[in-house]
Design a protein around this motif. Structure first.
Motif, PDB file in Angstrom:
ATOM      1  N   GLU A 261      18.226-101.274 -45.534  1.00 47.57           N
ATOM      2  CA  GLU A 261      19.456-100.698 -46.076  1.00 47.57           C
ATOM      3  C   GLU A 261      19.637-100.961 -47.568  1.00 47.57           C
ATOM      4  O   GLU A 261      20.434-100.305 -48.209  1.00 47.57           O
ATOM      5  N   ILE A 262      18.852-101.910 -48.097  1.00 49.32           N
ATOM      6  CA  ILE A 262      18.990-102.150 -49.532  1.00 49.32           C
ATOM      7  C   ILE A 262      18.167-101.156 -50.353  1.00 49.32           C
ATOM      8  O   ILE A 262      18.180-101.199 -51.558  1.00 49.32           O
ATOM      9  N   TRP A 263      17.470-100.277 -49.650  1.00 47.14           N
ATOM     10  CA  TRP A 263      16.782 -99.184 -50.349  1.00 47.14           C
ATOM     11  C   TRP A 263      17.249 -97.846 -49.776  1.00 47.14           C
ATOM     12  O   TRP A 263      16.483 -97.128 -49.134  1.00 47.14           O
ATOM     13  N   PRO A 264      18.519 -97.497 -49.977  1.00 47.79           N
ATOM     14  CA  PRO A 264      19.050 -96.284 -49.351  1.00 47.79           C
ATOM     15  C   PRO A 264      18.306 -95.013 -49.755  1.00 47.79           C
ATOM     16  O   PRO A 264      18.193 -94.081 -48.974  1.00 47.79           O
TER      17      PRO A 264
END
Lengths: 229, 172
Positions: free
Chosen positions: B151-154
């Protein structure tokens, strides 16, 4: 509260259960920090605002929550990791935990989005403050519990393996007193000046909230072995 | 004055049957869907949670006949399709397995989706490594990468989920 060098401690002072958190500051590139065990969002019984409290305490030390670059969990119990998803949203930090405890967190209702599984070995941070940690696999309280040792400053962060005059619970379905004893035995061989437990249990009033000095720490190990082994 | 009395279960059932006689085909189908779709949904969820395996799923499906079976299969299929997502690698594999058990021909698609997951895996691994290099984190304690935490690379998720959704549309 600064404990030693770049290591800060946020010792839980509420009435309900929550863990202590520790922060290695400016040890990652770009002035980023490493947070150990963020704890609850709100405590389970009394609804005390644990995460908001932690953020305020960190900011009081002149540090920014948005500068957390990595979160490490000593184990996957909810009182150590409930705040992780919220914190990741705020910080975009990476998250490390041992593989065996990922499921434990899920069983407790926390879906942890881990980036890496931790194993035994060295963990090196080469920011402004260079920190080399040793990760020890110390099961018993949970199957994938780890302890974090900082040899340079002789600091041990054992999670819920040992406390002041006490040990972690092993009456959970995934606990093992046999493994816990082996883990404690192993940790007792380390050269420790600061023992920073996962909880503030059993401390007498006005105590620092962590163990400091070889003598006090050795006495604590002796007490634990005499009482629980 | 007519005396009110409590109807027996038999009388209630008979009244329902009488009313059914007045239902249109569409209404009957809707009633059946209401009854059987949840069964398919639960079955699929249990399969995804690994409570039941592929053989048991097959046996469970055999318990239904004709259009009831179709309703159950359709509901299960929707659950499986929904479960396929880039961030849920192992669950997606399981969902594809479930879709095969439902009797859908997806061998080609399975390959395409597996290929997409491989591409995604490489991209996420690269992103994690780059972040670690940027933060200057290293050491032997750093173990395997877990691909379900992205999720930290949407932006990567957006790109790959769009491709995945196109492939999912091909499953009929």
């Amino acid at each position: 509260m600064r404990i030693v060098n770049c290591l800060y401690g946020y010792l839980w002072r509420g009435r309900d259960n929550n863990c202590n958190s520790y922060l290695f500051t400016n040890c990652l590139e770009g002035g980023k920090h490493v947070l150990i065990d963020p704890g609850h969002i709100v405590t389970p019984m009394l609804r005390e605002p644990a995460l908001d409290g932690l953020i305020k305490e960190i900011e009081k030390d002149g540090l920014r929550i948005g500068d957390i670059g990595l979160i490490i969990l000593t184990h996957g119990h909810i009182d150590h990791c409930q705040a992780v998803p919220d914190l990741i949203k705020k910080t975009k930090a990476l998250l490390y935990l041992s593989e065996k405890d990922k499921e434990i967190a899920e069983m407790m209702g926390v879906k942890l989005k881990l980036n890496r599984y931790l194993k035994e070995g060295q963990l090196i941070f080469e920011g402004e403050n260079k920190v080399i940690l040793e990760i020890y696999y110390t099961p018993g309280h949970s199957p994938g519990s780890i302890s974090i040792y900082w040899p340079e400053k002789k600091v041990l962060i054992p999670g819920d393996v040992i406390f002041y005059r006490g040990v972690g619970r092993t009456d959970f379905p995934t606990g093992s007193i046999k493994l816990l004893k082996q883990s404690i035995e192993r940790l007792s061989q380390l050269d420790i000046e600061y023992l920073l437990p996962g909880h503030n249990y059993n401390f007498p009033p006005n105590h620092l909230g962590y163990l400091r000095g070889k003598e006090e720490i050795e006495q604590n190990f002796v007490f634990i072995k005499r009482t629980y082994f | 004055m007519e005396e009110k009395r409590i109807k027996s279960a038999w009388e209630i059932a008979m009244e329902k049957i009488e009313k059914m006689g007045e239902l249109t085909l569409k209404e009957k189908r809707e009633m059946k869907e209401k009854e059987y779709a949840p069964k398919g949904k639960v079955m699929a969820e249990r399969f995804l949670d690994e409570v039941i395996g592929p053989r048991y799923l097959e046996i469970e499906l055999q318990k239904f006949k004709n259009d009831e079976k179709e309703i159950v299969k359709k509901a299960a299929f929707e659950v499986f399709k929904e479960a396929i997502a880039m961030e849920e690698f192992s669950k997606s594999q399981r969902a594809l397995e479930g879709i095969s058990v439902l009797g859908k021909e997806i061998a080609d698609l399975k390959d395409k989706i597996s290929f997409l997951f491989e591409e995604y895996k490489i991209k996420i691994e690269k992103a994690i490594r780059e972040r670690e290099e940027q933060l200057k984190i290293s050491g032997s304690a750093i173990g395997e990468i877990n691909l379900e935490a992205t999720e930290i690379w949407p932006e990567i998720n957006l790109e790959f989920n769009a491709k995945l959704n196109q492939l999912k549309e091909e499953i009929k």
